[in-house]
Each structure stands twice: as C-alpha cells, then as structure tokens.
Design an enzyme around this catalytic site. Structure first.
Site, PDB file in Angstrom:
ATOM      1  N   CYS A  42      40.237  48.102  48.142  1.00  0.00           N
ATOM      2  CA  CYS A  42      40.885  47.084  48.189  1.00  0.00           C
ATOM      3  C   CYS A  42      41.284  46.698  49.857  1.00  0.00           C
ATOM      4  O   CYS A  42      41.186  46.760  50.637  1.00  0.00           O
ATOM      5  CB  CYS A  42      41.866  47.404  47.869  1.00  0.00           C
ATOM      6  SG  CYS A  42      43.640  46.713  48.911  1.00  0.00           S
ATOM      7  N   CYS A  45      44.234  45.549  51.088  1.00  0.00           N
ATOM      8  CA  CYS A  45      44.857  47.009  51.915  1.00  0.00           C
ATOM      9  C   CYS A  45      43.419  46.673  53.310  1.00  0.00           C
ATOM     10  O   CYS A  45      44.401  47.251  54.397  1.00  0.00           O
ATOM     11  CB  CYS A  45      44.097  48.392  51.406  1.00  0.00           C
ATOM     12  SG  CYS A  45      44.356  48.676  49.944  1.00  0.00           S
TER      13      CYS A  45
END
Ligand code: FAD
Length: 516
Positions: A42, A45
């Site tokens: 992600c 992230c």
C-alpha cells in the site's frame, strides 16, 4: 521471512508482529502497545513508514511503558490476525492498553496525523487516560501539587527531583518524564502554571522551564540552551548520580582499576588521535582480513575499493601512506579472480622492507580506549576512520561523492567481524545512500547514520558506562549545532554541524600523541 519482506526490519526499533508473538505482545502484557497494521503493497503505508520509524526512534526510551509495533497484513500468515483485530484499511494504528484481554481489538487512532510530534502527543493522551491496571513501568503523568512536593522526600529516596513548569496544553513535561523512565535516582514531575504557590515560591516566570528541587527546600533552575524537551532530557540524564537502570554507576577508578593489560592513556575526548586510526588499520588489515583465507568475487572488489580509498585519503604519517599506496598499486594490478590473505600479508611485509613504509603492529587505543577491554576499541576506530576519510575526501576534492561510503559499506558487508552490526548497517545503507550526490552530503550522511546507530544501541550491554551513547556532537561540544524548530522539536543546525565535522575530523587537527 514474512516480516523481513515488509516495510520494517529488526533495526527499526519496531516490534515486528507475527503469528508467533502476537499473543505474548498484545495480550496481558505489562507494556502498552501502539500497533500499525499495514500492507506492504500500500502506497500510503510506504509513505508513512519513515514517520513511523522516526516515532519509534523518538520514543525509544519509553519502551518499558509503551512500545511501538507493526504487522504486515499483506503477508499470508498474518491475514487472520488482522481480521481478528478488525482491521479493514491500511495503515491503521491502534493503541492496546497494558494487560489487554485476548478479545480486545485495541483503540483505533482515527484520522491520525503523519507527524511524529502529534503521534507522540496522542500516545501520551492514551497513556494518561489509561486507567487501571496502569503499566507498571510508566511513571505518573499527572501534574503535581505543592502539598505533594512538600512531602516528596519523606517517601522517596531519589537524589534529584526535577519539576517542569508549563501550561496545561504543553506536552514537554510528560515527554521528559517518559524520556527519563529508564534512569535511576531522578524523578520528574510536571507543575502547571496555575499551581500558584509553587510558582511563587520558586519565582518561576517562564513556561516551560525546569527546576531541580532538593530535600532541604533549596532549588535551582536547570540551565539549557533551549527550553525544550530534548534539552531537558539530555541535561537530566547526565546529572551526577543519575544512571540508566541496571547499569553500574561509572565510577572511573573502579572501572579502570580492573584493567589488567595496559595503563590508561589520558586523552582529550574532543579530539581525534592518529594512534586510533593506525590501530584500526592494523586490526582491519592484519586481524580482520586474516579470517578470510581466500578473497574473491564481490569481496575482492570490496577489498580493492577499500584499499584504494585508504591510499587516496588516509591522512597518515608518510611511512603509513607509503605503505597504503604501494599495497594499493599491487592490489589493483592483480588480475586473478582470487587472492589469498597470505599474499596480502607478504606484500605488506615485503613493502616495509624495501620502502620507507610501515604499518605499526598492534593496537594502541587512545580516544577509543574503553574502561574495560571489551568496550570500544576497534568499532570506535572504524567509525572514526570513516568519518576522517569522508572529511578528507571533501577537503581534497574527491571525484565520486559516494566513493568512500560505498567502500565502507562493502568493507563492512564483507569483512566487518560484528556480523549483526554489518547487517544493520546494510539495511541503513540501502536507505538513502543513493541520494548522496555531493562530497559534503557524504560527510553528513555518515554523521546522521552514526547517530541513528547511537540511538538504537544507547543503553545496550555493549555500551561503555564511561562513554554513554549520545546524539553527537553533544550540546557541550557544539552548542550552536543544536537548535529548536518552531514546533519545539529538537533540530540540528546543519550550517553549524557541517563545519564542526569538517574541523573535528580534519587531518590538521589529528593528534599524534602515543604513536610509536
Ligand atoms: P562509537 O559509536 O564507536 O563512535 C566513535 C567516536 O566517534 C565517538 O567517540 C565520537 O567521538 C564519534 N562519534 C559518535 N557519534 C558520531 C556521529 N554521529 N558522527 C560523527 N562522529 C561521531 N554496536 C552494536 O551494539 N550494534 C550494532 O548494530 C552496531 N552496528 C555498528 C555498525 C558499524 C558500521 C560500526 C562501525 C559499529 C557498529 N556497532 C554496533 C558498534 C558501535 O557503533 C560502537 O562503535 C561501539 O559500541 C563503540 O562505541 P563508542 O562509544 O566507542 O563510540
């Protein structure tokens, strides 16, 4: 393996959660936990992970009370855990109270900020509203009162009581309380500016400010360059008698008395000594390399680059630089795909016989002396050597900005005897070495990474109690290197740090005491 593929590694001071440890870390633990649930694919992230690592470094002293963890929900083995904790989006941050039950899914930080300072404040808020059972290692965070202070020394035997005066909204007091939690012989409390009696008694006019309060009712203001968290914490951790829990106090004579081998060499702790650099070279070339009977492939390239950098930049005595240059020209001319250590040693010995060239045998640590034989010495010499080389490359106008750092990285990777040090260093080098594009940024990079290592291993068993790990240079060594940013965070004054490094490690300032 799953954890290693994620966004964090063991060197980030982030507890890596997995099926194996999640039960013991999050359930019924005496430590509160902050956990990031992320997915390694992600983008958000990835962007957030440097902040989270920074948060972990920043709150490292708080670990016994509240620790930082992360789990990669993209790893197959972790999927069920993330489901059990009701995580639906990434990254999610949750706070787990100490002694959480197995069915607790934590308190989610909604709309959390991407800012270390705000996250830190949020953790403090969570701790303050923690309720019972309180994490046993966490000191009281609530403001103290005049009545409590008046009775303090009746029930406490600590030597120092530090009072941080501040307004209600300020987090400085609570941050410093947590920063000191692993230190003995000191208690830190916060006092609100509304505590009129104490404010008047001590004549406090500045908020925040810090005072030391003594059993006889005397008090003194703590002197710092800036009224800010890191300056208070640094100064308080260094008060006489204050020491890291579980470490014996650094009584100089006690420590030095047990030394058996060599007499102590007095030295100036803010200077670089040639004896340390030559000792590091001796150990590296005659001891560390000797463990490798045959050197080939990438290791051989690493060795060639290392010796080449030494030949170019080692600012040594002529006999030593002669030896390095001659060893270098021999090595660069070797076309075989492998070289034995024996050949290297013979070359070093032979050169010394025909040229005015030599590398003194044995080690004589001076600035790198440890209070015990197993402290400091060689690793201290390696750091010093590479700082000197980056500075020398900058001062003499080296051609490739990454040359010295690459040589160091690969030397450490292939040869440095401390294998877990090498592994950690490689992880750090992967991050950011690419961005080093000037000679000066190479100097800065090494300084910055060395401080990261200092931060990570402060308080470890390998730390010499006489030479505690600090964020270097200390405010005493270079007051102007330190500053505070507008938000109150500690900042390095890079315009001052760079010239400081340039001068500290410059060839003209290296002391030649204790040379043979
Ligand atoms: P050192 O950290 O060795 O520093 C030597 C000298 O450099 C200091 O005395 C000071 O004058 C100066 N200095 C300190 N900080 C800086 C800075 N930021 N910039 C410039 N100069 C500075 N030990 C572990 O326990 N775990 C590890 O993972 C680990 N990794 C290491 C990786 C490498 C590449 C190296 C060379 C060493 C590593 N070590 C590790 C050893 C550790 O870093 C120290 O070298 C050792 O503990 C000795 O510490 P010291 O007090 O002599 O200071």
């Amino acid at each position: 393996p799953a954890a290693e593929a994620g966004l964090y590694t063991a060197s980030d001071q982030v507890v890596l959660l997995s099926e194996q440890n999640v039960g013991s870390v999050l359930v019924n633990s005496s430590v509160a936990m902050v956990v990031e649930f992320y997915a390694s694919w992600c983008g958000h992230c990835m962007m957030f992970s440097p902040t989270y690592k920074k948060l972990a470094r920043d709150t490292k002293e708080w670990k016994p009370a509240v620790n930082i963890a992360a789990i990669d929900c993209a790893a197959e083995d972790n999927k069920q855990i993330c489901r059990d904790y009701e995580v639906t989006g990434y990254p999610t941050i949750k706070f787990f109270h100490a002694y959480s039950k197995a069915d607790s899914s934590g308190v989610t930080y909604r709309g959390f900020s991407r800012d270390v300072r705000e996250l830190r404040h949020r953790i403090i808020d969570s701790l303050e509203s923690h309720g019972e059972p309180w994490p046993p290692a966490c000191p009281p965070l609530e403001p103290t009162s005049e009545a409590e202070i008046n009775n303090f020394f009746e029930t406490n035997t600590v030597q120092h009581l530090a009072l941080i005066f501040e307004d209600k909204k300020s987090y400085v007091g609570r941050e410093v309380i947590l920063d000191l939690l692993q230190f003995e012989n000191i208690t830190v409390r916060r006092v609100l500016n509304t505590e009129k009696g104490l404010v008047a008694k001590l004549g406090v006019t500045e908020f925040p400010s810090c005072y030391l309060y003594y059993p006889d009712g005397n008090f003194a203001r703590l002197r710092v360059n800036f009224e800010a968290r890191s300056f208070y914490s640094y100064a308080l951790q260094r008060l006489p008698g204050v020491m890291r829990s579980g470490k014996s106090p650094p009584v100089v004579m006690e420590l030095l008395k047990n030394r058996t081998e060599e007499p102590w060499r007095p030295f100036n702790s803010s200077r670089v000594y040639m004896a340390d650099l030559e000792s590091a070279l001796h150990y590296s070339l005659r001891v560390e390399l000797a463990d490798h009977a045959v050197i080939k492939g990438d290791a051989l390239i690493a060795l060639k680059n290392y010796i080449s950098v030494l030949a170019k930049y080692f600012p040594g005595r002529p006999v030593v630089t002669n030896l390095l240059k001659s060893l270098n020209s021999w090595l660069q001319n070797q076309t075989a795909d492998h070289i034995s250590y024996k050949e290297i040693k013979e070359t070093v010995d032979d050169t010394a016989q025909v040229l005015d060239a030599a590398l003194p045998e044995g080690v004589r640590w001076v600035g790198c002396q440890g209070s015990q034989p197993h402290f400091r010495g060689y690793p201290c010499g390696v750091w010093t050597l590479f700082h000197v080389l980056t500075v020398q490359a900058n001062n003499t106008g080296g051609s490739d900005p990454k040359e010295v750092l690459k040589a160091m990285r690969n030397y450490v990777h292939h040869f440095f005897g401390c294998r877990y040090c090498a592994e950690h260093f490689e992880n750090m080098a992967k991050e950011g070495l690419d961005e080093v594009n000037t000679l000066i940024s190479a100097v800065q990079w090494l300084w910055n990474r060395h401080n990261r290592v200092n931060n990570r291993i402060a308080g470890a068993v390998s730390e010499d109690p006489l030479f505690p790990k600090i964020q270097w240079p200390s405010p005493e060594m270079c007051p102007s290197c330190h500053t505070v940013k507008s938000n109150g965070e500690h900042g390095w004054n890079k315009e001052q740090v760079l010239p400081f490094l340039g001068s500290y490690f410059s060839s003209s300032r290296i002391l030649t005491d204790y040379l043979e």
